[in-house]
Write an enzyme that holds these catalytic residues in place. Sequence first.
Site, PDB file in Angstrom:
ATOM      1  N   GLY A 119       0.812  -1.213   0.000  1.00 25.13           N
ATOM      2  CA  GLY A 119       0.000   0.000   0.000  1.00 25.13           C
ATOM      3  C   GLY A 119       0.842   1.258   0.000  1.00 25.13           C
ATOM      4  N   HIS A 122       4.563   1.867  -7.845  1.00 24.56           N
ATOM      5  CA  HIS A 122       3.513   0.847  -7.911  1.00 24.56           C
ATOM      6  C   HIS A 122       2.704   1.029  -9.192  1.00 24.56           C
ATOM      7  CE1 HIS A 122       3.918   1.429  -3.380  1.00 24.56           C
ATOM      8  NE2 HIS A 122       4.242   0.164  -3.544  1.00 24.56           N
ATOM      9  N   ARG A 138       8.605   5.109   1.733  1.00 24.64           N
ATOM     10  CA  ARG A 138       9.340   5.634   2.883  1.00 24.64           C
ATOM     11  C   ARG A 138       9.800   7.075   2.682  1.00 24.64           C
ATOM     12  NH1 ARG A 138      10.776   1.195   6.281  1.00 24.64           N
ATOM     13  NH2 ARG A 138      10.296  -0.737   5.219  1.00 24.64           N
TER      14      ARG A 138
END
Length: 282
Positions: free
Chosen positions: A32, A38, A188
């Site tokens: 997620g 992604h 991150r």
Amino acid sequence: MNVKVFRTIEELRARLANVRRKVTIGCVPTMGALHAGHGALIDRARQECDFVIVTLFVNPIQFNLAADFDSYPRTFDDDAAFCEARGVDIIFAPADAEIYPEPTETFVEVPLLTNQLCGAHRPGHFRGVTTVVTKLFNIIQPNRAYFGEKDAQQLATIRRMVRDLNISITIVGVPTVREPDGLAVSSRNRLLTSAERARATILYKALEAAREAIEAGQSDPAKVKAAAAAVYATEPEVQVEYLEIVEDDTMQPVTEIKGQVRIATAASFGETRLIDNVIAGP
Ligand code: AMP
């Protein structure tokens, strides 16, 4: 005789694939906090598959630090909108207890590929990844699964796992998506302060210095690493964990650079750990 006998896995699988419905299912496993990296995986799956499933699961057993698991960004509503906009067919977002109704006693491990680099600094991490990916593969039974080169050690490990265990899924590696300044896009990155964010491009700069040395003909890994270390030394705030030159398929350090190699690094700013890698060859 109507019954058919197969002696090879390849022929058996070809026959079974023919029997199954002719729909290609593509799976994109993620934790997620979806971003452009992604997105590249999802877009590739959408191009190549009839049916695309994205998994959103922050896998507790791959975190070696509880604080890291707790602070991992969770942004379900944004992720759902992201998937909707990219034409994803299914989001699989299980609760922890759905995947682990009881603590797992069974693990999948690929020691050769995971004892070094990130594996040396995050005990149990890759075992958690390979175990949950195996579980997701068994649950979903996709034809194709998409992983980022950003996590090159993970990608190589999963390729090896799929070969060793005869898992009938095609693993597709997708090139790393970067910010304009070269920083690899990562969930991150949002944990960095704005000052750290500006400095974080140093990982890519160090990797680029190593790549340039290799492309200029340097075949001694120690000298290539020294070129990267000189770049890292210009950034006092960064704590470098490793910078290694490895074979791309086995993740073993090379003693001499003869062909294509993977240059991989991990470094932290404060509590935030970043990884990146590039491919290079003479
Ligand atoms: P994560 O949600 O961080 O576990 O990542 C899920 C998948 O996205 C993994 O296969 C990653 O390698 C991939 N990925 C993460 N960041 C990037 C990026 N910047 N470019 C391409 N793929 C990425």
